[in-house]
Design a protein around this motif. Structure first.
Motif, PDB file in Angstrom:
ATOM      1  N   MET A 112      -2.070   7.007   3.028  1.00 35.47           N
ATOM      2  CA  MET A 112      -0.988   6.142   2.403  1.00 35.47           C
ATOM      3  C   MET A 112      -0.866   6.333   0.854  1.00 35.47           C
ATOM      4  N   VAL A 113       0.094   5.816   0.414  1.00 33.27           N
ATOM      5  CA  VAL A 113       0.192   5.723  -1.014  1.00 33.27           C
ATOM      6  C   VAL A 113       0.395   4.395  -1.605  1.00 33.27           C
ATOM      7  N   ALA A 114      -0.260   3.941  -2.383  1.00 30.31           N
ATOM      8  CA  ALA A 114      -0.245   2.410  -2.912  1.00 30.31           C
ATOM      9  C   ALA A 114       0.643   2.413  -4.235  1.00 30.31           C
ATOM     10  N   TYR A 115       1.493   1.831  -4.060  1.00 29.95           N
ATOM     11  CA  TYR A 115       2.599   1.600  -5.386  1.00 29.95           C
ATOM     12  C   TYR A 115       1.806   0.361  -6.153  1.00 29.95           C
ATOM     13  N   VAL A 116       1.878   0.402  -7.400  1.00 32.12           N
ATOM     14  CA  VAL A 116       1.224  -0.571  -8.028  1.00 32.12           C
ATOM     15  C   VAL A 116       2.096  -1.190  -9.141  1.00 32.12           C
ATOM     16  N   LEU A 117       3.201  -2.123  -9.255  1.00 31.85           N
ATOM     17  CA  LEU A 117       3.863  -2.649 -10.155  1.00 31.85           C
ATOM     18  C   LEU A 117       3.261  -3.595 -10.817  1.00 31.85           C
ATOM     19  N   SER A 118       3.766  -3.806 -12.116  1.00 29.53           N
ATOM     20  CA  SER A 118       3.432  -4.739 -13.124  1.00 29.53           C
ATOM     21  C   SER A 118       4.519  -4.801 -14.223  1.00 29.53           C
ATOM     22  N   ASP A 119       4.579  -5.865 -14.721  1.00 29.14           N
ATOM     23  CA  ASP A 119       5.560  -6.474 -16.020  1.00 29.14           C
ATOM     24  C   ASP A 119       4.636  -6.237 -17.075  1.00 29.14           C
ATOM     25  N   SER A 120       3.326  -5.695 -17.004  1.00 29.69           N
ATOM     26  CA  SER A 120       2.428  -5.581 -18.088  1.00 29.69           C
ATOM     27  C   SER A 120       1.990  -4.095 -17.997  1.00 29.69           C
ATOM     28  N   ILE A 121       0.933  -3.474 -18.363  1.00 21.64           N
ATOM     29  CA  ILE A 121       0.446  -2.228 -18.112  1.00 21.64           C
ATOM     30  C   ILE A 121      -0.010  -1.813 -16.632  1.00 21.64           C
ATOM     31  N   GLY A 122      -0.456  -3.079 -15.808  1.00 26.65           N
ATOM     32  CA  GLY A 122      -0.568  -2.722 -14.531  1.00 26.65           C
ATOM     33  C   GLY A 122      -2.153  -2.148 -14.191  1.00 26.65           C
ATOM     34  N   GLU A 123      -3.030  -2.231 -14.952  1.00 28.03           N
ATOM     35  CA  GLU A 123      -4.425  -1.989 -15.119  1.00 28.03           C
ATOM     36  C   GLU A 123      -5.199  -2.864 -13.995  1.00 28.03           C
ATOM     37  N   THR A 124      -4.727  -4.061 -14.056  1.00 32.79           N
ATOM     38  CA  THR A 124      -5.399  -4.976 -12.937  1.00 32.79           C
ATOM     39  C   THR A 124      -5.221  -4.496 -11.534  1.00 32.79           C
ATOM     40  N   GLY A 125      -3.862  -4.371 -11.333  1.00 35.66           N
ATOM     41  CA  GLY A 125      -3.375  -3.804  -9.943  1.00 35.66           C
ATOM     42  C   GLY A 125      -3.830  -2.623  -9.377  1.00 35.66           C
ATOM     43  N   GLU A 126      -4.179  -1.559 -10.449  1.00 37.06           N
ATOM     44  CA  GLU A 126      -4.731  -0.287 -10.123  1.00 37.06           C
ATOM     45  C   GLU A 126      -6.068  -0.578  -9.751  1.00 37.06           C
ATOM     46  N   GLU A 127      -6.893  -1.391 -10.528  1.00 44.08           N
ATOM     47  CA  GLU A 127      -8.476  -1.314 -10.122  1.00 44.08           C
ATOM     48  C   GLU A 127      -8.433  -2.144  -8.617  1.00 44.08           C
ATOM     49  N   VAL A 128      -7.608  -3.202  -8.486  1.00 46.49           N
ATOM     50  CA  VAL A 128      -7.844  -3.694  -7.049  1.00 46.49           C
ATOM     51  C   VAL A 128      -7.509  -2.670  -6.127  1.00 46.49           C
ATOM     52  N   ALA A 129      -6.329  -1.919  -6.394  1.00 44.17           N
ATOM     53  CA  ALA A 129      -6.014  -1.031  -5.542  1.00 44.17           C
ATOM     54  C   ALA A 129      -7.163   0.065  -5.057  1.00 44.17           C
ATOM     55  N   GLN A 130      -7.868   0.549  -6.176  1.00 44.51           N
ATOM     56  CA  GLN A 130      -8.835   1.520  -5.902  1.00 44.51           C
ATOM     57  C   GLN A 130     -10.111   0.621  -5.211  1.00 44.51           C
ATOM     58  N   ALA A 131     -10.191  -0.240  -5.455  1.00 48.85           N
ATOM     59  CA  ALA A 131     -11.418  -1.040  -4.785  1.00 48.85           C
ATOM     60  C   ALA A 131     -11.045  -1.234  -3.464  1.00 48.85           C
ATOM     61  N   ALA A 132      -9.770  -1.455  -3.158  1.00 53.91           N
ATOM     62  CA  ALA A 132      -9.354  -1.853  -1.734  1.00 53.91           C
ATOM     63  C   ALA A 132      -9.534  -0.607  -0.828  1.00 53.91           C
ATOM     64  N   ILE A 158      -2.596   6.636  -5.555  1.00 56.03           N
ATOM     65  CA  ILE A 158      -2.136   5.454  -6.354  1.00 56.03           C
ATOM     66  C   ILE A 158      -1.251   5.965  -7.401  1.00 56.03           C
ATOM     67  N   ARG A 159      -0.095   5.127  -7.252  1.00 58.45           N
ATOM     68  CA  ARG A 159       1.140   5.360  -8.316  1.00 58.45           C
ATOM     69  C   ARG A 159       1.316   4.052  -8.971  1.00 58.45           C
ATOM     70  N   ARG A 160       1.046   3.935 -10.419  1.00 58.50           N
ATOM     71  CA  ARG A 160       1.311   3.059 -11.120  1.00 58.50           C
ATOM     72  C   ARG A 160       2.720   2.988 -11.863  1.00 58.50           C
ATOM     73  N   PHE A 161       3.416   1.787 -11.781  1.00 58.15           N
ATOM     74  CA  PHE A 161       4.563   1.505 -12.350  1.00 58.15           C
ATOM     75  C   PHE A 161       4.481   0.377 -13.399  1.00 58.15           C
ATOM     76  N   PRO A 162       4.111   0.752 -14.730  1.00 60.74           N
ATOM     77  CA  PRO A 162       3.966  -0.385 -15.736  1.00 60.74           C
ATOM     78  C   PRO A 162       5.338  -0.983 -16.025  1.00 60.74           C
ATOM     79  N   TYR A 163       5.259  -2.041 -17.011  1.00 63.29           N
ATOM     80  CA  TYR A 163       6.476  -2.666 -17.688  1.00 63.29           C
ATOM     81  C   TYR A 163       7.680  -2.773 -17.027  1.00 63.29           C
ATOM     82  N   ILE A 164       7.545  -3.276 -15.762  1.00 60.38           N
ATOM     83  CA  ILE A 164       8.806  -3.527 -14.944  1.00 60.38           C
ATOM     84  C   ILE A 164       9.544  -4.898 -15.496  1.00 60.38           C
ATOM     85  N   THR A 165      10.703  -4.757 -15.975  1.00 56.73           N
ATOM     86  CA  THR A 165      11.445  -5.850 -16.398  1.00 56.73           C
ATOM     87  C   THR A 165      12.775  -5.942 -16.116  1.00 56.73           C
TER      88      THR A 165
END
Length: 272
Positions: A5-25, A36-43
């Motif tokens: 699978m691919v985990a897309y991590v989206l955040s309206d900030s830098i997305g570190e929290t989401g990425e760490e949760v994804a990695q842990a899971a 894991i693909r991180r997409f920060p600063y979604i506005t």
């Protein structure tokens, strides 16, 4: 299977929290591979659509830490339309905390980073206060937000440390009639200088207690009223010459004096 699978991590900030949760899971699954693909600063909603268009081609899930309510709802609804499973990492925690504290979250992106920045500013201010305490290095006078001057036992050091915990960089300079004041005091804005003075009787009491704590007799010149009066006279003349604020700390707690200084700073626009 080459790729689970691919985990897309989206955040309206830098997305570190989401990425760490994804990695842990995903670490709990040992079959196949993952990305894991991180997409920060979604506005913008358009950013979400663009990501979903890419994601629909993948075997993927979406994890997000978007706190802006309108964007959060948009992502949830559009993910359903695209048939992609999305997980709001923060919402269950926010809801639980809201039930406990009784008020709603701020819904402001990047607050954890701001808290980190505030912490490091505080650490820097404390280190500054230690480095430039008690006139150790007069170069700190020009670097400081505030410079405290006063005779011995007018709470210069405690005030410096208290203000440091409010992110204020403070240098403090002891004043002695026998020692010429640092030239830097005349080279900075006098509004940055706070002169501390105290009732001579109060100073006498404090200094006598200090001598006792050091195991010395109370007859030392340091605690004599004649010496104290001479020091205060010298200090107040210097403060008048500098044109700085003068604060009587005789009956003030450190917190109270610090509050006076912070208010003066606010009035004088010396610090944001």
């Amino acid at each position: 299977m080459d790729k689970l699978m691919v985990a897309y991590v989206l955040s309206d900030s830098i997305g570190e929290t989401g990425e760490e949760v994804a990695q842990a899971a995903v670490s709990q699954f040992n079959s196949g591979e993952y990305e894991i693909r991180r997409f920060p600063y979604i506005t913008e909603e358009s950013q979400i659509i663009e990501i979903l268009e890419e994601a629909k081609q993948e075997n993927c899930i979406i994890l997000f830490t978007i706190v802006i309510e309108s964007l959060r709802k948009f992502l949830i609804n559009k993910s359903k339309e695209y048939g992609i499973q999305s997980i709001d990492i923060l919402e269950p925690i926010l809801n639980a905390i809201q039930k406990v504290v009784g008020f709603e979250p701020k819904r402001e992106p990047g607050l954890i980073r701001k808290l980190d920045e505030n912490y490091f500013r505080k650490v820097a201010a404390v280190e500054f206060a230690v480095k430039y305490d008690d006139g150790k290095d007069t170069r700190g006078i020009k670097k400081a937000d505030i410079v405290l001057i006063g005779v011995s036992r007018t709470s210069k050091t405690p005030l410096s440390m208290y203000l440091a915990h409010k992110n204020v960089k403070v240098a403090n300079i002891p004043l002695l009639p026998e020692v010429k004041p640092p030239k830097e005091l005349y080279e900075i804005d006098p509004r940055k200088i706070m002169g501390l003075t105290a009732n001579p009787i109060k100073l006498n009491e404090i200094r006598q207690e200090r001598l006792k704590a050091l195991g010395l007799g109370n007859t030392a010149n340091y605690a004599s009223m004649e010496r104290i009066l001479r020091e205060i006279e010298y200090a107040e003349e210097l403060m008048k010459d500098l044109g700085c604020e003068v604060i009587d700390v005789s009956n003030k707690a450190v917190e109270e004096t610090a509050g006076v200084i912070q208010e003066l700073m606010r009035i004088n626009h010396m610090k944001d």
